[in-house]
Design a protein around this motif. Structure first.
Motif, short mmCIF file in Angstrom:
data_model
loop_
_atom_site.label_atom_id
_atom_site.label_comp_id
_atom_site.label_asym_id
_atom_site.label_seq_id
_atom_site.Cartn_x
_atom_site.Cartn_y
_atom_site.Cartn_z
N VAL A 192 5.44 -6.87 2.28
CA VAL A 192 4.09 -7.84 2.03
C VAL A 192 3.19 -7.56 3.22
O VAL A 192 2.16 -7.47 2.93
N ALA A 193 3.55 -7.56 4.45
CA ALA A 193 2.67 -7.45 5.65
C ALA A 193 3.57 -7.21 6.81
O ALA A 193 4.60 -7.64 6.78
N VAL A 242 -1.68 -8.95 -1.97
CA VAL A 242 -1.89 -10.41 -1.01
C VAL A 242 -3.17 -10.31 -0.01
O VAL A 242 -3.34 -11.31 0.41
N LYS A 243 -3.71 -9.07 -0.05
CA LYS A 243 -4.87 -9.09 0.75
C LYS A 243 -5.77 -9.97 0.59
O LYS A 243 -6.32 -10.53 -0.75
N THR A 297 -2.52 -4.77 11.89
CA THR A 297 -1.89 -5.01 10.51
C THR A 297 -2.00 -4.26 9.19
O THR A 297 -2.68 -3.63 9.03
N ASN A 298 -0.85 -4.59 8.30
CA ASN A 298 -0.62 -4.09 7.01
C ASN A 298 -0.36 -4.92 5.91
O ASN A 298 0.51 -5.65 6.21
N TYR A 299 -1.02 -4.92 4.68
CA TYR A 299 -0.71 -5.75 3.92
C TYR A 299 -0.52 -4.82 2.58
O TYR A 299 -1.11 -3.99 2.21
N LEU A 307 3.62 -15.64 8.96
CA LEU A 307 2.82 -15.09 7.67
C LEU A 307 2.17 -16.57 6.93
O LEU A 307 2.86 -17.32 6.48
N PHE A 343 -3.16 -13.78 2.37
CA PHE A 343 -1.94 -13.86 3.23
C PHE A 343 -2.63 -13.24 4.54
O PHE A 343 -3.31 -12.18 4.56
N THR A 344 -1.92 -13.84 5.69
CA THR A 344 -2.47 -13.54 6.86
C THR A 344 -1.11 -13.42 7.84
O THR A 344 -0.40 -14.42 7.93
N ILE A 345 -1.07 -12.25 8.50
CA ILE A 345 0.11 -12.02 9.38
C ILE A 345 -0.24 -12.12 10.76
O ILE A 345 -1.48 -11.64 11.08
#
Length: 120
Positions: free
Chosen positions: A48-49, A63-64, A57-59, A80, A67-69
């Motif tokens: 997911v991330a 979810v881009k 970071t990578n998503y 998350l 979502f924020t990691i």
């Protein structure tokens, strides 16, 4: 030994938000990557991330923008933030970390998983 402990899953209505947390503890020398995978019934586990120790970071595309990691390196914790949740986001979410232990090399670690249910 290293343990990952997750929290924050639950039931939310479509369009709602949840925040997952995962804390790593034990004989940790450094953490290279922390992230979240998810697995829905009948589907393969997917990334997911993820966030590296350098803050990269990578998503997954789905979810881009929603979502924020983020991470707190001092506390070996990753978060998350999940906004605008959709029914298709429902899954068991697993915390993942690639950790260098104090007495061994890089290893992959997984949390037990936390259920996220998106339903009205």
């Amino acid at each position: 030994q290293v343990q990952l402990v997750e929290s924050g899953g639950g039931l939310v209505q479509p369009g709602g938000s949840l925040r997952l947390s995962c804390a790593a503890s034990g004989s940790i020398r450094s953490i290279n990557i922390m992230g979240w995978y998810r697995q829905a019934p009948g589907k393969e586990r997917e990334l997911v991330a993820a966030v590296t120790s350098a803050g990269i970071t990578n998503y997954v595309d789905s979810v881009k923008g929603r979502f924020t990691i983020s991470s707190d390196s001092a506390k070996n914790t990753v978060f998350l933030q999940m906004n605008s949740l959709k029914p298709e986001d429902a899954a068991v979410y697993y915390c993942y970390a690639k950790i260098l232990g104090t007495g061994w090399g890089l290893r992959d670690y997984w949390g037990p998983g936390t259920q996220v249910t998106v339903s009205s």
